[in-house]
Design a protein around this motif. Structure first.
Motif, mmCIF file in Angstrom:
data_model
loop_
_atom_site.group_PDB
_atom_site.id
_atom_site.type_symbol
_atom_site.label_atom_id
_atom_site.label_comp_id
_atom_site.label_asym_id
_atom_site.label_seq_id
_atom_site.Cartn_x
_atom_site.Cartn_y
_atom_site.Cartn_z
ATOM 1 N N TYR A 85 -5.510 57.466 -50.550
ATOM 2 C CA TYR A 85 -4.781 57.285 -49.295
ATOM 3 C C TYR A 85 -3.451 56.616 -49.594
ATOM 4 N N VAL B 265 0.992 56.461 -48.193
ATOM 5 C CA VAL B 265 1.848 56.658 -47.027
ATOM 6 C C VAL B 265 2.064 58.145 -46.780
ATOM 7 N N GLN C 272 -1.080 59.697 -45.403
ATOM 8 C CA GLN C 272 -1.254 59.241 -44.028
ATOM 9 C C GLN C 272 -0.379 60.039 -43.069
ATOM 10 N N ASP C 273 0.865 60.269 -43.442
ATOM 11 C CA ASP C 273 1.774 61.023 -42.576
ATOM 12 C C ASP C 273 1.313 62.469 -42.424
ATOM 13 N N ASP D 195 -1.727 62.542 -40.195
ATOM 14 C CA ASP D 195 -1.280 62.314 -38.826
ATOM 15 C C ASP D 195 -0.752 63.605 -38.206
ATOM 16 N N VAL E 271 -8.201 53.978 -51.258
ATOM 17 C CA VAL E 271 -6.808 53.744 -50.873
ATOM 18 C C VAL E 271 -6.017 53.333 -52.112
ATOM 19 N N GLN F 66 -2.059 51.461 -37.811
ATOM 20 C CA GLN F 66 -1.767 52.876 -38.059
ATOM 21 C C GLN F 66 -2.938 53.551 -38.760
ATOM 22 N N MET F 67 -3.556 52.858 -39.693
ATOM 23 C CA MET F 67 -4.694 53.426 -40.405
ATOM 24 C C MET F 67 -5.877 53.646 -39.463
ATOM 25 N N LEU G 54 -6.004 56.917 -37.114
ATOM 26 C CA LEU G 54 -6.419 58.237 -37.606
ATOM 27 C C LEU G 54 -7.878 58.549 -37.262
ATOM 28 N N TRP H 256 -11.418 54.956 -47.075
ATOM 29 C CA TRP H 256 -10.837 55.668 -45.933
ATOM 30 C C TRP H 256 -11.561 56.979 -45.654
ATOM 31 N N MET I 77 -10.569 50.810 -40.960
ATOM 32 C CA MET I 77 -10.460 52.097 -40.288
ATOM 33 C C MET I 77 -11.712 52.449 -39.485
#
Length: 261
Positions: free
Chosen positions: A28, A30, A33-34, A37, A64, A84-85, A88, A110, A142
Motif C-alpha cells: 500500500y 500513496v 491508494q490513489d 480510490d 503497507v 483517507q486510508m 477506502l 490493508w 482501516m
C-alpha cells in the motif's frame, strides 16, 4: 506503469473484477491508494451487479509500505492519512451490490482489512492472514479490528491484533472470518465462478439484504426489524421480483433470470 497497478474489468453479465497488480508485494503506497480510490469511485458512479476483488502475484499483499508512515511528521498529518486510508474499506462496504474478496496467498494489513469490508471472503487453502501493525507500534487503522470483532468476536479480534500472528485460512473459517476455503488448484477460476453466480442472481435483493444487515450492525435485531419490511416492500417495484414470482409460478423454483432492474 502505475496505471496498471489497479484495473477494473467488467463482463457482459455485470460482474466487475478489481485486480491489484503492484509487484513484487502489492504494498500500500500513496500511488496505490490513489488508484484504488479512483477504481472505487468508478464502481460508485457505474454500479456493477457484483464485484470480485483479487490480486496478482505470489502474495495478495505484504502490507503497507512503512515509508508512508515515516513521511508523517505530525499527529495531524498522521490523522489525515489514517482518515483517507479508512475511507477506502468504508466505501467498499457501502457498495450497493455483492462484493467478494479472493485471497490466494499471504494477505496482510490493508488487504486483510479490505477483505473483511467485503461481503464475502474466499480463501485458498494455503492463504494466510494477519494484522501485523503491532510490529511498528501501531494499531490497524482501516477498520480491520472492528470488522474482525463483528465477524469473530471481540476476544478473537484482540488476539489477531495484539499478537500480530499470521493465521491460516482453515482457522479463520472456523472463526467465521473467512466464508469459504477452496483448493489452491483452480482457486482463481473457482472464485470467479462464485462471483459470477452472485452477479447473475437477484442483486437488488442482495442489496436489500445488505441494508437490513447494516441496520443490524448499528442497532441489533430491534433496529433491523424496524426497517426490514419497508426494505423488502420496495422490491415489489422491481422487475426482478415481479419476474421471479411469475417464473416460480409458471416453471418452478430456480429458473428465473434477473436483470438488476
Amino acid at each position: 506503469m502505475a496505471a496498471q497497478q489497479v484495473r477494473v474489468e467488467r463482463d457482459a453479465a455485470g460482474l466487475a473484477v478489481l485486480t491489484v497488480d503492484a509487484p513484487p508485494l502489492n504494498l500500500y503506497t500513496v500511488e496505490l491508494q490513489d488508484l484504488l480510490d479512483a477504481a472505487i469511485g468508478d464502481l460508485e458512479d457505474r454500479p456493477a451487479r457484483a464485484l470480485l476483488v483479487r490480486a496478482e502475484g505470489r502474495v495478495v499483499s505484504g502490507g503497507v509500505d512503512v515509508n508512508l508512515f515515516a513521511a508523517q511528521r505530525t499527529r495531524a498529518q498522521a490523522k489525515a492519512l489514517f482518515d483517507q486510508m479508512l475511507d477506502l474499506p468504508e466505501r467498499v462496504a457501502a457498495l450497493p451490490f455483492p462484493t467478494v474478496f479472493a485471497a490466494h496467498g499471504l494477505c496482510l494489513t490493508w488487504a486483510f482489512e479490505v477483505a473483511v469490508a467485503c461481503d464475502l471472503l474466499l480463501a485458498a487453502a494455503s492463504a494466510r492472514f494477519g494484522l501485523v501493525e503491532q510490529v511498528i507500534g501501531l494499531t490497524p487503522t482501516m477498520g480491520g479490528t472492528q470488522r474482525l470483532a463483528a465477524r469473530a468476536g471481540v476476544g478473537r479480534a484482540k488476539e489477531l491484533v495484539m499478537t500480530g500472528d499470521q493465521y491460516d485460512a482453515a482457522t479463520l473459517e472456523r472463526w467465521h472470518v473467512v466464508n469459504r476455503v477452496l483448493p489452491d488448484e483452480g482457486f482463481d477460476d473457482a472464485a470467479l465462478r462464485f462471483a459470477q453466480g452472485l452477479a447473475a442472481g437477484p442483486t437488488l435483493a442482495h442489496a436489500a439484504t445488505k441494508q437490513v444487515l447494516a441496520h443490524y450492525e448499528r442497532g441489533g435485531v430491534a433496529e433491523a426489524s424496524e426497517h426490514v419490511t419497508s426494505i423488502a416492500a420496495d422490491l415489489f417495484d422491481t422487475e426482478d421480483l415481479q419476474g421471479g414470482v411469475r417464473s416460480f409460478l409458471a416453471d418452478g423454483p430456480g429458473r428465473a433470470a434477473f436483470s438488476g432492474r
